[in-house]
Write an enzyme that holds these catalytic residues in place. Structure first.
Site, PDB file in Angstrom:
ATOM      1  N   GLY A 292       0.871  -1.288   0.065  1.00  0.00           N
ATOM      2  CA  GLY A 292       0.141   0.112   0.006  1.00  0.00           C
ATOM      3  C   GLY A 292       0.813   1.481   0.084  1.00  0.00           C
TER       4      GLY A 292
ATOM      5  N   CYS B  93       5.490  -0.182   7.382  1.00  0.00           N
ATOM      6  CA  CYS B  93       5.175   1.255   6.345  1.00  0.00           C
ATOM      7  C   CYS B  93       6.502   1.596   5.895  1.00  0.00           C
ATOM      8  CB  CYS B  93       4.874   2.247   7.326  1.00  0.00           C
ATOM      9  SG  CYS B  93       4.236   3.722   6.547  1.00  0.00           S
ATOM     10  N   LEU B  94       6.375   1.681   4.407  1.00  0.00           N
ATOM     11  CA  LEU B  94       7.669   2.182   3.659  1.00  0.00           C
ATOM     12  C   LEU B  94       8.212   3.185   4.072  1.00  0.00           C
ATOM     13  CD1 LEU B  94       6.023   1.149   0.199  1.00  0.00           C
ATOM     14  CD2 LEU B  94       7.853  -0.283   1.403  1.00  0.00           C
TER      15      LEU B  94
ATOM     16  N   HIS C 221      -4.843   1.657   7.176  1.00  0.00           N
ATOM     17  CA  HIS C 221      -3.290   2.205   7.497  1.00  0.00           C
ATOM     18  C   HIS C 221      -3.078   3.422   6.443  1.00  0.00           C
ATOM     19  CE1 HIS C 221       0.912   1.451   7.785  1.00  0.00           C
ATOM     20  NE2 HIS C 221       0.915   2.141   6.845  1.00  0.00           N
ATOM     21  N   GLU C 222      -3.472   3.166   5.213  1.00  0.00           N
ATOM     22  CA  GLU C 222      -3.375   4.011   4.132  1.00  0.00           C
ATOM     23  C   GLU C 222      -4.192   5.385   4.294  1.00  0.00           C
ATOM     24  OE1 GLU C 222      -0.740   3.449   2.652  1.00  0.00           O
ATOM     25  OE2 GLU C 222      -0.577   1.454   2.856  1.00  0.00           O
TER      26      GLU C 222
ATOM     27  N   GLN D 134       3.062   9.962   1.151  1.00  0.00           N
ATOM     28  CA  GLN D 134       4.173   9.296   1.397  1.00  0.00           C
ATOM     29  C   GLN D 134       5.302   9.358  -0.003  1.00  0.00           C
ATOM     30  OE1 GLN D 134       2.277   5.243   2.090  1.00  0.00           O
ATOM     31  NE2 GLN D 134       4.187   4.934   3.020  1.00  0.00           N
TER      32      GLN D 134
ATOM     33  N   HIS E 206      -2.752   7.659   6.636  1.00  0.00           N
ATOM     34  CA  HIS E 206      -1.699   8.415   5.818  1.00  0.00           C
ATOM     35  C   HIS E 206      -2.172   9.563   5.524  1.00  0.00           C
ATOM     36  CE1 HIS E 206       2.126   6.332   5.990  1.00  0.00           C
ATOM     37  NE2 HIS E 206       1.632   5.184   5.506  1.00  0.00           N
TER      38      HIS E 206
HETATM   39 NI    NI Z   1       2.421   3.311   5.705  1.00  0.00          NI
END
Ligand code: NI
Length: 174
Positions: free
Chosen positions: A47, A97-98, A139-140, A52, A143
């Protein structure tokens, strides 16, 4: 022009900001979705939200297919996602998370959600999710509201993870 974005790593103010709705899914937003998918696949991750990649519109992409096991891609692109229902039942799953590389922790969220959004064609669509997909979409969406999964942890645990990422940044020139 590169086909992928640079992924923003903590700490960065853009990860704390609230993304704004898109007025419509036009060619520019579609291009952004495609480029975000490419960025996510390259990482690799399941995701990715606009914050991000240093953009502040309400766009996210996901794909839970296990490419390494030969599954065909199943990309999901969302603009202006909105949780319209969530279960009372909760679920705990390990998240990463990236933007917080190599850190993982259990997060508790509603087990199932229904999300309303505009798809890549700009049409109103709905997703009902459970399991990993439910955690991922929540989660997304977090963000897009400037919330990270570490914000659900104790400050002790959160700060420990953020310090580890700083160390990684120095070692690996992330
Ligand atoms: Ni994330």
């Amino acid at each position: 022009m590169s086909n992928s974005y640079d992924i923003i790593i903590v700490p960065d103010p853009v990860l704390k900001q609230t993304a704004q709705p898109v007025s419509k899914v036009d060619a520019a937003v579609q291009k952004q979705m495609d480029k975000m998918l490419a960025t996510m696949y390259e990482a690799p991750g399941i995701g990715l939200a606009a914050n991000q990649v240093n953009l502040l519109n309400r766009v996210l992409v996901m794909d839970l297919a296990r490419k390494d096991e030969g599954e065909a891609p199943t990309p999901i692109c969302m603009a202006n996602p909105e949780i319209i229902w969530e279960s009372e039942e909760l679920s705990v799953m390990q998240e990463g998370c990236l933007s917080i590389p190599q850190q993982y922790a259990d997060v508790e969220r509603p087990a199932r959600v229904r999300v309303k959004y505009l798809n890549r064609e700009g049409k109103q669509d709905e997703l009902e999710a459970d399991g990993l997909l439910s955690h991922c979409v929540q989660h997304e969406i977090d963000h897009l509201n400037g919330v990270l999964f570490v914000d659900y942890l104790s400050s002790l645990k959160r700060n420990m993870m953020l310090r580890k990422v700083q160390k990684l940044k120095k070692q690996m020139v992330l």
